[in-house]
Design a protein around this motif. Structure first.
Motif, short mmCIF file in Angstrom:
data_model
loop_
_atom_site.label_atom_id
_atom_site.label_comp_id
_atom_site.label_asym_id
_atom_site.label_seq_id
_atom_site.Cartn_x
_atom_site.Cartn_y
_atom_site.Cartn_z
N ALA A 100 -3.54 5.38 50.98
CA ALA A 100 -2.39 6.03 51.13
C ALA A 100 -1.91 5.27 53.09
CB ALA A 100 -2.60 7.69 51.41
N ILE A 101 -2.71 4.86 54.00
CA ILE A 101 -2.29 5.26 55.52
C ILE A 101 -2.03 2.97 55.46
CG2 ILE A 101 -3.87 4.18 57.05
CD1 ILE A 101 -3.00 7.40 57.21
N TYR A 140 -17.05 -14.27 57.22
CA TYR A 140 -16.09 -14.14 56.57
C TYR A 140 -15.31 -12.33 57.30
CZ TYR A 140 -13.15 -12.23 53.43
OH TYR A 140 -11.47 -11.70 51.91
N TYR A 141 -16.44 -11.50 57.46
CA TYR A 141 -16.37 -10.47 58.13
C TYR A 141 -15.10 -10.01 59.10
CZ TYR A 141 -17.54 -5.50 58.98
OH TYR A 141 -17.22 -4.37 59.47
N PRO A 142 -15.38 -11.48 60.69
CA PRO A 142 -14.38 -10.77 61.43
C PRO A 142 -13.34 -11.50 61.06
CG PRO A 142 -16.19 -12.49 62.15
CD PRO A 142 -16.79 -11.54 60.69
N VAL A 143 -12.98 -12.71 60.64
CA VAL A 143 -11.22 -13.25 59.59
C VAL A 143 -11.36 -11.78 59.36
CG1 VAL A 143 -10.24 -14.90 59.24
CG2 VAL A 143 -12.51 -14.99 60.21
N ASN A 144 -11.97 -11.39 58.10
CA ASN A 144 -11.73 -10.68 56.95
C ASN A 144 -10.58 -9.23 58.06
OD1 ASN A 144 -10.77 -8.66 54.95
ND2 ASN A 144 -12.43 -7.96 55.04
N LEU A 145 -11.65 -9.18 59.33
CA LEU A 145 -11.31 -7.86 59.85
C LEU A 145 -9.50 -7.93 61.10
CD1 LEU A 145 -13.24 -5.18 60.42
CD2 LEU A 145 -13.35 -6.05 62.82
N ALA A 146 -9.77 -9.59 61.48
CA ALA A 146 -8.08 -9.89 62.28
C ALA A 146 -7.64 -9.77 62.04
CB ALA A 146 -8.88 -10.80 62.87
N PHE A 147 -7.40 -10.54 60.37
CA PHE A 147 -6.33 -10.34 59.48
C PHE A 147 -6.30 -9.02 58.97
CE2 PHE A 147 -5.36 -9.77 54.60
CZ PHE A 147 -4.21 -10.56 54.81
N HIS A 148 -6.76 -7.58 58.74
CA HIS A 148 -6.45 -6.20 58.61
C HIS A 148 -5.69 -6.06 59.81
CE1 HIS A 148 -8.66 -6.99 54.27
NE2 HIS A 148 -7.88 -6.08 54.43
N ASP A 149 -6.35 -6.10 61.19
CA ASP A 149 -5.94 -5.62 61.90
C ASP A 149 -4.92 -6.65 62.50
OD1 ASP A 149 -8.02 -4.21 63.19
OD2 ASP A 149 -8.08 -4.81 64.71
N LYS A 165 -8.09 2.40 62.26
CA LYS A 165 -8.75 2.42 62.74
C LYS A 165 -10.20 3.69 62.45
CE LYS A 165 -7.60 -1.11 65.90
NZ LYS A 165 -8.36 -1.85 67.31
N SER A 166 -9.55 5.25 62.72
CA SER A 166 -10.63 6.14 62.76
C SER A 166 -11.32 6.41 61.22
CB SER A 166 -9.75 7.23 62.96
OG SER A 166 -10.56 8.31 62.44
#
Lengths: 230, 230
Positions: A100-101, A140-149, A165-166
């Motif tokens: 939802a967020i 892949y993981y860090p880029v994926n994280l940056a993308f969402h961030d 983030k919580s």
DNA sequence: ATCCTTTTGATTGTAGGCAATAAACAACAG
DNA sequence: CTGTTGTTTATTGCCTACAATCAAAAGGAT
């Protein structure tokens, strides 16, 4: 006990007068928990930790109370502080709220998206496609994280960012959660492309649903690993 | 200082061994804040409060750290603890997140709604209609609260319930927020009816949007009171 | 009046201690 | 052998007292 590095935490962080000792301890403990150095269910011994960091029990207790409110630890009276262990059922609940967020992220972004943002996002997609084809999860993981961030931050809603983030953090505390998406890197990126396309279309409902579904699908991938473990 | 009632709080709640002194203090302070007895921006004096409740500083400090993590107070190093004051801008952010959360409530409920729930909900609507026509806000408010609580609780998602309540609480800390909905009691109840109807239809997207819009409209009512104050 | 000390008042962090509790262990009876 | 009952021990909960630190207020000099 391994006093070399941690003993200095007190003096090191007091030089950065920016925050209180309690705050520094809280960040340090949060780090230990999220990196898995302190595992779910493990107990946090007050005197052991306070001597390890070279502080007294007071600030440490305050830090753990804060972590309790954040949902990272459980405190049982006269028993102590334990790293929170998120049950699979609770993980499913969290996935729904996170969906939802994240759906709201898509909805809000349609109102503020610019051409510059879209090219930036497409850059992310291309990069992730290349990595996905090589099946290199560690990259892949860090880029994926940056993308969402990048997406969540771009809404400009700080409350939203904090909540997002919580919830991501809390999902890290689920024991049963292996590296869920390990299988479907390119699958996941197809969903990312649909998200960006929906933003480009300017249709807020389509965007909301695309973002919502992305998290929902990752919930389903998580559920399938649960059944596999039965 | 007014030791009559509060002095007994310690012994009273120690009889209920269920929770720690810190927890009791936390609940007490939260109550004082949410009822407005401690107003936004006001400072919480450590020694003053600890003597008032007959405890020492330790548990009180732990309680305030917990409240800080919950977002109810701000702590400034070497300055003290202050009741959080939510700015209008931040209130708008919260409204958006709350809308997404509440939209999820509608979406989830379509999967679990029963005839019994629908009749219960329609009972709520009728009662609120009657009260709205008499323009009695004091009576409307608690029923309205119960109605929303019933909806969120019925999803069965405890994480969702917790988040929802947390955001409702935070909105109470907005200075600029008069009794926003005071004007549109029957307007608001028309939205409620659309929400229930959407649940009855079984269309999850319609329900999600109806629930989302309900909060969004109350955000707009809030914004109009802001402009009026200029 | 403005700027720079100095004082003051409060918070922050530390140390040490005691009571309460729960888990682990030992002794015991059935 | 098993289950129950003390006993021990480690740990938490809470308290008091004291030192350190910092921010704002007070005072004085230019």
């Amino acid at each position: 006990m391994s006093a070399g590095q941690e003993q200095d935490l007190k003096s090191d962080l007091l030089i950065l007068r920016t925050s209180s000792l309690t705050g520094a301890l809280e960040r340090e403990l949060e780090h230990l928990i999220l990196t898995g150095e302190l595992k779910p269910g493990e107990r946090l011994n007050e005197i052991q930790l306070s001597t390890r960091f070279g502080t007294s029990r007071g600030p440490l207790r305050e830090a753990t109370r804060s972590l309790q409110a954040k949902g990272l630890v459980d405190i049982i009276r006269n028993r102590g502080v334990f790293v929170r262990s998120v049950s699979p059922d609770e993980a499913l609940e969290i996935y729904d709220v996170r969906a939802a967020i994240f759906g709201l992220v898509g909805r809000l972004l349609t109102d503020v998206v610019t051409d510059a943002m879209l090219t930036e996002l497409n850059d992310y997609l291309d990069r992730m496609d290349r990595i996905a084809s090589s099946q290199n999860f560690d990259e892949y993981y860090p880029v994926n994280l940056a993308f969402h961030d990048y997406l969540v931050t771009s809404t400009g809603n700080k409350t939203l960012l904090q909540e997002y983030k919580s919830f991501v953090n809390k999902l890290h505390l689920c024991r049963a959660r292996g590296l869920v998406q390990a299988g479907g890197l390119s699958v996941s990126n197809r969903e990312h492309r649909e998200m960006v396309d929906s933003l480009a279309s300017g249709d807020r409902y389509r965007a909301q649903e695309a973002f919502f579904r992305h998290v929902e699908r990752s919930k389903h991938r998580f559920m399938s690993t649960l059944k596999a473990a039965d």
